[in-house]
Every structure is written in structure tokens, then in C-alpha cells.
Scaffold this active site. Structure first.
Site: not given
Ligand code: FAD
Ligand code: NAP
Length: 537
Positions: A99, A104, A107, A174, A242, A246, A332, A380, A510, A515
Site C-alpha cells: 500500500c 494505494c 497511486k 522469513g 482495478y 487506474e 496478483r 484492500l 447542498h 446529496e
Molecule cells: P502487503 O502490504 O503486500 O505486505 C506484505 C509484506 O510482506 C511485503 O512488504 C512483502 O515484501 C513482505 N514479505 C513477503 N514475503 C515475505 C517473507 N517470506 N519474509 C518477509 N517478508 C515478506 N487497496 C486499497 O484499499 N485502496 C487502494 O487504493 C489500493 N490501491 C492499490 C494499488 C495498487 C497498484 C496495488 C498493487 C494495490 C492496491 N491496493 C489498494 C491493495 C493493497 O495495497 C493491499 O490490499 C494491501 O497492501 C495488502 O496488505 P498485506 O498486509 O496483506 O500485504
Molecule cells: P484484478 O482486479 O484481478 O484484475 C486483473 C485483470 O487482468 C483482469 O482484467 C483480468 O481479466 C486480467 N488478466 C488476468 N490474467 C490475464 C492474462 N493472462 N491475459 C490478459 N488479461 C489477464 O487484479 P489487479 O487489477 O491486479 O488488482 C489486484 C487487487 O488489488 C484487486 O483485487 C484489488 O483488491 C486491489 N487493488 C485495489 C485498488 C483500490 O482499492 N482502488 C486499486 C488497485 C488494486 P479477467 O477479468 O478476464 O480475468
């Protein structure tokens, strides 16, 4: 410099104002190695005196840090391991997880940069005198520097916070040695061993790359875009979830032409009427969508540009074009492979690496999982944080409270944002049948759009409700400016059992866009025109 933060840990925000912008530079230089010395941590034993720690959290992102901080509040001795493996393009970052570093936060900042670009142009119609509108363009290097400086300040504050809370932070990768023993491979390749009574897996996920020639070699992902060392130029975005929408949205608004490959439908799983509203709007702003397509190959040309080929799966027609950047946004996978889960006995899904754990407890009683690593849960940040906190309270404070994954609100930060909570129209119909559902809807035009004559036709909202009195609201959907801010409060109302009668009896503020929810009175079933008669009708 004002460092007022946009961080995912609200309690850290005040500290940020005082922090420096120091980076975790060591983390960028060194990789873990195998087979060197193994050290055992200094033995200050846990509450029950058997293990080094009461809790070891693997993963210092949103969920892991929230869980660790809550656990120390209840007297637990806690260690957090965090390690970032570089992306295929070599991008690395500091403590705090997805994040803060590559999700997040960067982004939202780039989305804001894009919105500001639009506002500059609109400001003229409000009387601002801007000398040469045509010369206004984004400086990518300045943008990424500002974004990265903010991130580094959050990394630093997070580290200081762990130290202040006496949480042991181990910057190492780990893995399990046995169900209670974890080995961390540190940056210099040495190993550190520790035991813990409870273990929380909070390792999150990383971007998938499709299995096609050139994908890993030449393409970037969301892990790389926010720190890209050169302007992205003309960009192909593969994936229409997403992240794909975005990124394509802010890139296009920043002046970098974007094409999106859509495999099935945009935002699969979301309300499809709303999804088409935001993609229509993106199309009107110049984003090119290639529907029903899959990528075939990415080839690097002598010029350094990338030739992408794709297939239309309906017509079987192949197409190609040349891009400066190709960004994979194809979902992912969970980072469980490196954890050696077998020796701990924890089961995970072989394809996605995700862990199945209904109440965050895995099939091994003392091992838990929170956040993106969990199967079937919204990926999320607030979900990971909330689940992590509640879990720590259950383990260390005998709390009975379980995480409620229903009715989690979310927003897609496309140029015209889409916020929603609860069921889509399709899901409500599937669950209850068309005859039992009432859908209220309305187009609207925000007051501030009139002066610049923004002819956005896609500002729209709807409430999906049960048809029978008292018409319990099942889902709310909003496309328009500041959609996340609008939907957040209504999400609390839905938790409290919101009905259409409540909504219609709520007096609006308003003139706001929020609203509009209090003005809904046209049902889809009535066939009446949902376009607004006037701003104050
Ligand atoms: P993470 O935040 O991914 O943390 C996991 C950590 O563990 C990482 O630092 C990783 O490197 C570390 N790790 C992994 N394996 C090991 C290991 N073996 N040993 C030690 N460390 C390790 N969510 C929203 O709510 N709003 C948004 O607008 C939004 N936008 C997003 C935009 C993008 C581009 C992306 C990719 C995601 C977005 N998300 C958003 C989703 C949000 O970022 C994730 O849901 C959230 O970060 C998940 O938290 P987590 O604690 O599960 O994992
Ligand atoms: P996602 O929402 O699951 O979207 C993946 C996209 O890639 C889908 O359109 C999928 O198509 C396509 N796809 C997958 N494999 C493909 C392939 N081999 N060839 C062509 N297209 C392929 O995943 P994401 O956008 O990576 O986001 C991951 C998660 O991060 C989200 O679920 C969300 O929870 C979180 N996130 C949240 C925010 C936010 O809160 N604003 C922002 C970013 C990310 P199909 O639909 O056909 O499978």
C-alpha cells in the site's frame, strides 16, 4: 517541505510531519544469500517463557504491522519480519508493504496529479489567468521524486514507530524451519533463527506476468511504474481490473497515450453498468480499449521500443502496435512459496499461493493469515488492517470479535471515480430474483462542472434495494468526483441496516455530489427518465 502524509497507518501521521526523508538505502543494495552463519536471537522469552516471542509476524505491510502493533498493546512480545524481493525490473522498496510503497499511496498521488492537470485547464473558466495553457505538461521526474520522497518518509516513520513500540523488526526473508521456528535470511546473507508461540502470515502478493514471450524481460508492473526513471510514453496496459484501469486513467490524463487490453470485461465482479460508465468516460478522454483480447508476445525493437501483439478471441484477428512501455496488470499471486509452508503443515492453493483460513486461523492452530494472502477476501488495505487488529485482540485479549468481510466499501480511482458498497445489481438479481429487487437511479451534473461546461454524461448513481417494504438497501454505487469520500459514510449506514425510507428521509447537504443519494426517487422499473430536470429539483 510540508510532509503532511497520506499514510495507511493514521496513528503514524502526526509523526510524519516531524520526520526526515531518509531512505532505506541498504535495502536497495543487498540481496539475501543462502548458507551463511545462523544466529539465534537474544533470548528474552515470551509471556509463557517457552518461546523467543509470543508472536512472529511474517510480512511488514498493512495487515502484519496492524496486527503486531495491536499485539504489543496487549502485552505481547512481538517480532516482525519484512523483506522485499526486487521486481523483475529490479525495483525495490522499504518497510510498509504494498500500500505504502507500490500501491494505494503512490497511486492516489498520481491520480491527484492527473486531476490537478485537468483543474489547471478548468481554472481559466473560473477567472484564473494562466499565460500559456498549451505549454502546460507534466514533469515526470519531478512527479516521481515527490511521490518517492513521501514514501521514504513513511518508511522511516514506520521503522521508528516499531522501535518505539518495542517491536523487533527483522529486515529478512522469513521461512519456516518447523511449525514454531522461523529462519530469516538477512540482507547480508546471514541467517537469524527465532521461535514464536503464534505466527501470522501477512506476506501479501506480487503482480502476475502472463506466460508469453517478452513479458518478464521487457514489461513493467505496478511495482515499477511509480518510480520509473523515465517518462512512460505511449503505454500498453494489459488487464482491465482495478490496477489496469487506474494506471491507464492517470497515465492518459498525464499526457501519456494509453491502450488497455481487456480479456473478458472491465472490472469483472463489479456492477457492469457502472464499469461501463467509467470505461466510456475513459474512452471519451482518449484511452483506447481493445476488448476481448489476450496478449501474444512483446518484442524489443532496435529502437528500444516494444512491439506488442495480441489476439481478439472473438474474431481471431491478430493486431500489433509499438509502445514505449508495456505494463502488466494481470492480477496478483500470494507470496507463500518462499515460506516453506510444508514443514509447518500449512496448506495453500498451488496456483495462486493463497491460504484458506475462514477466521484467519489456518489448518495449523497457532498459525494465522491476514490480508492479501487470504483466499476469497477483498485485497484492500483497510481489510488487512482491520482483520490484523481483530486477530491480535482475539489471540492476546480474549476478544470474541471476528472480521466481517461483508459490505466492504471500495473505490476505483479512475479519472471519474467509482465507489461502491454491497451488492451489484447483477448479484442482487441472482440472489433474490428480478421481481424482488428495486433499483433507484439518477444521472446528475456536479455544480462545479457547469462553469467549465464539462459535458460529462457519466455522473450516475444507483441504489439496489429489496422491493418489499422497508426496502433494505443491498448496494450503493456512485460514479463521479470524490466517490470514495461519498461512499465511506453510506457504508456505515448500510452496516446499520439502511433502508430506502431512511435514505429518502435524509436531508441533503447542498450543493454536494453526496446529496444525490438523498434525492433518489426514480426506479428503473418505472422507465422514467433518470436525467436531472434542474440542479435543485
Ligand atoms: P502487503 O502490504 O503486500 O505486505 C506484505 C509484506 O510482506 C511485503 O512488504 C512483502 O515484501 C513482505 N514479505 C513477503 N514475503 C515475505 C517473507 N517470506 N519474509 C518477509 N517478508 C515478506 N487497496 C486499497 O484499499 N485502496 C487502494 O487504493 C489500493 N490501491 C492499490 C494499488 C495498487 C497498484 C496495488 C498493487 C494495490 C492496491 N491496493 C489498494 C491493495 C493493497 O495495497 C493491499 O490490499 C494491501 O497492501 C495488502 O496488505 P498485506 O498486509 O496483506 O500485504
Ligand atoms: P484484478 O482486479 O484481478 O484484475 C486483473 C485483470 O487482468 C483482469 O482484467 C483480468 O481479466 C486480467 N488478466 C488476468 N490474467 C490475464 C492474462 N493472462 N491475459 C490478459 N488479461 C489477464 O487484479 P489487479 O487489477 O491486479 O488488482 C489486484 C487487487 O488489488 C484487486 O483485487 C484489488 O483488491 C486491489 N487493488 C485495489 C485498488 C483500490 O482499492 N482502488 C486499486 C488497485 C488494486 P479477467 O477479468 O478476464 O480475468
Amino acid at each position: 517541505m510540508d510532509l503532511t502524509p497520506l499514510c495507511s497507518f493514521p496513528e503514524d501521521c502526526n509523526r510524519l510531519n516531524r520526520s526526515s526523508t531518509r531512505s532505506d538505502t541498504n535495502a536497495r543494495r543487498l540481496k539475501p544469500d543462502s548458507g551463511l552463519r545462523t544466529k539465534t536471537v537474544k533470548r528474552v522469552l515470551s509471556i509463557d517463557g517457552t518461546f523467543d516471542y509470543d508472536l512472529a509476524v511474517i510480512g511488514g505491510g498493512s495487515g502484519g504491522l496492524a496486527c503486531a502493533k495491536e499485539a504489543v498493546n496487549h502485552g505481547a512480545r512481538v517480532a516482525v519480519l519484512d523483506y522485499v524481493t526486487p521486481s523483475p525490473q529490479g525495483t525495490k522498496w522499504g518497510l510498509g508493504g504494498t500500500c505504502v510503497n507500490v500501491g494505494c499511496i503512490p497511486k492516489k498521488l498520481m491520480h491527484q496529479a492527473a486531476l490537478l492537470g485537468e483543474s489547471i485547464h478548468e481554472a481559466v473558466s473560473y477567472g484564473w489567468q494562466i499565460p500559456d495553457l498549451d505549454s502546460i505538461k507534466i514533469n515526470w521526474a519531478n512527479l516521481t521524486e515527490s511521490v518517492q520522497n513521501h514514501i521514504k518518509s513513511v518508511n522511516w516513520v514506520t521503522r521508528v514507530d516499531l522501535r518505539d513500540k518495542k517491536i523487533e523488526y527483522i529486515n529478512g526473508l522469513g521461512e519456516f524451519k518447523d511449525p514454531h521456528t522461523i529462519v530469516a535470511t538477512l540482507k547480508n546473507g546471514s541467517k537469524k533463527e527465532l521461535t514464536a508461540k503464534h505466527v501470522v502470515l501477512a506476506v501479501g502478493g506480487r503482480p502476475n506476468y502472463p506466460d508469453i514471450p517478452g513479458a518478464i524481460e521487457y514489461c513493467i508492473s505496478s511495482d515499477d511504474i511509480f518510480s520509473l526513471g523515465h517518462p512512460p510514453g505511449k503505454t500498453l496496459v494489459v488487464g482491465a481490473g482495478y490496477i489496469g484501469l487506474e494506471c491507464a486513467g492517470f497515465l492518459n490524463s498525464l499526457g501519456f497515450p494509453a491502450t488497455v487490453l481487456v480479456r473478458s470485461v472491465p472490472l469483472r465482479g463489479f456492477d457492469q453498468q457502472m464499469a461501463s460508465m467509467i470505461t466510456n468516460e475513459m474512452e471519451q478522454r482518449g484511452v483506447n480499449f481493445e476488448h476481448k483480447t489476450i496478449p501474444l508476445s512483446i518484442e524489443k525493437l532496435e529502437s528500444g521500443k516494444l512491439k506488442a501483439r495480441w489476439l481478439n478471441t472473438q474474431t481471431q484477428e491478430q493486431k500489433e502496435d509499438v509502445f514505449d512501455t508495456v505494463l502488466m496488470a494481470t492480477g496478483r499471486y500470494a507470496l507463500t512459496k518462499a515460506l516453506n509452508l510444508d514443514v509447518a503443515g500449512v496448506k495453500c492453493l498451488s496456483e495462486t499461493g493463497k491460504v484458506i483460513a475462514d477466521t484467519e486461523q489456518t489448518n495449523v492452530a497457532h498459525i494465522y493469515a491476514v490480508g492479501d494472502v487470504l483466499e476469497g477476501r477483498p485485497e484492500l488495505t483497510p481489510v488487512a488492517i482491520h482483520a490484523g487488529r481483530l486477530l491480535a485482540r482475539r489471540i492476546f485479549a480474549d476478544s470474541p470479535h471476528q472480521m466481517d468481510y461483508e459490505n466492504v466499501a471500495t473505490t476505483v480511482f479512475t479519472p471519474l471515480e467509482y465507489g461502491c458498497v454491497g451488492l451489484s445489481e447483477e448479484a442482487a438479481i441472482q440472489r433474490f430474483g428480478t421481481e424482488n429487487i428495486e433499483v433507484y437511479h439518477q444521472f446528475y451534473k456536479p455544480t462545479e462542472f457547469f462553469i467549465p461546461q464539462r459535458n460529462i454524461r457519466n455522473c450516475y448513481l444507483k441504489a439496489v434495494a429489496m422491493r418489499a417494504a422497508p426496502q433494505k438497501v443491498l448496494g450503493l454505487h456512485f460514479v463521479g468526483p470524490v466517490a470514495g469520500e461519498v461512499i465511506q459514510g453510506f457504508a456505515a449506514a448500510i452496516k446499520c441496516g439502511l433502508t430506502m425510507e431512511h435514505l429518502m428521509n435524509t436531508v441533503g447537504i447542498h450543493p454536494t455530489v453526496a446529496e444525490e443519494f438523498t434525492r433518489l426517487n426514480i426506479t428503473k422499473r418505472s422507465g422514467k427518465d433518470p436525467n436531472p430536470a434542474s440542479c435543485c429539483s
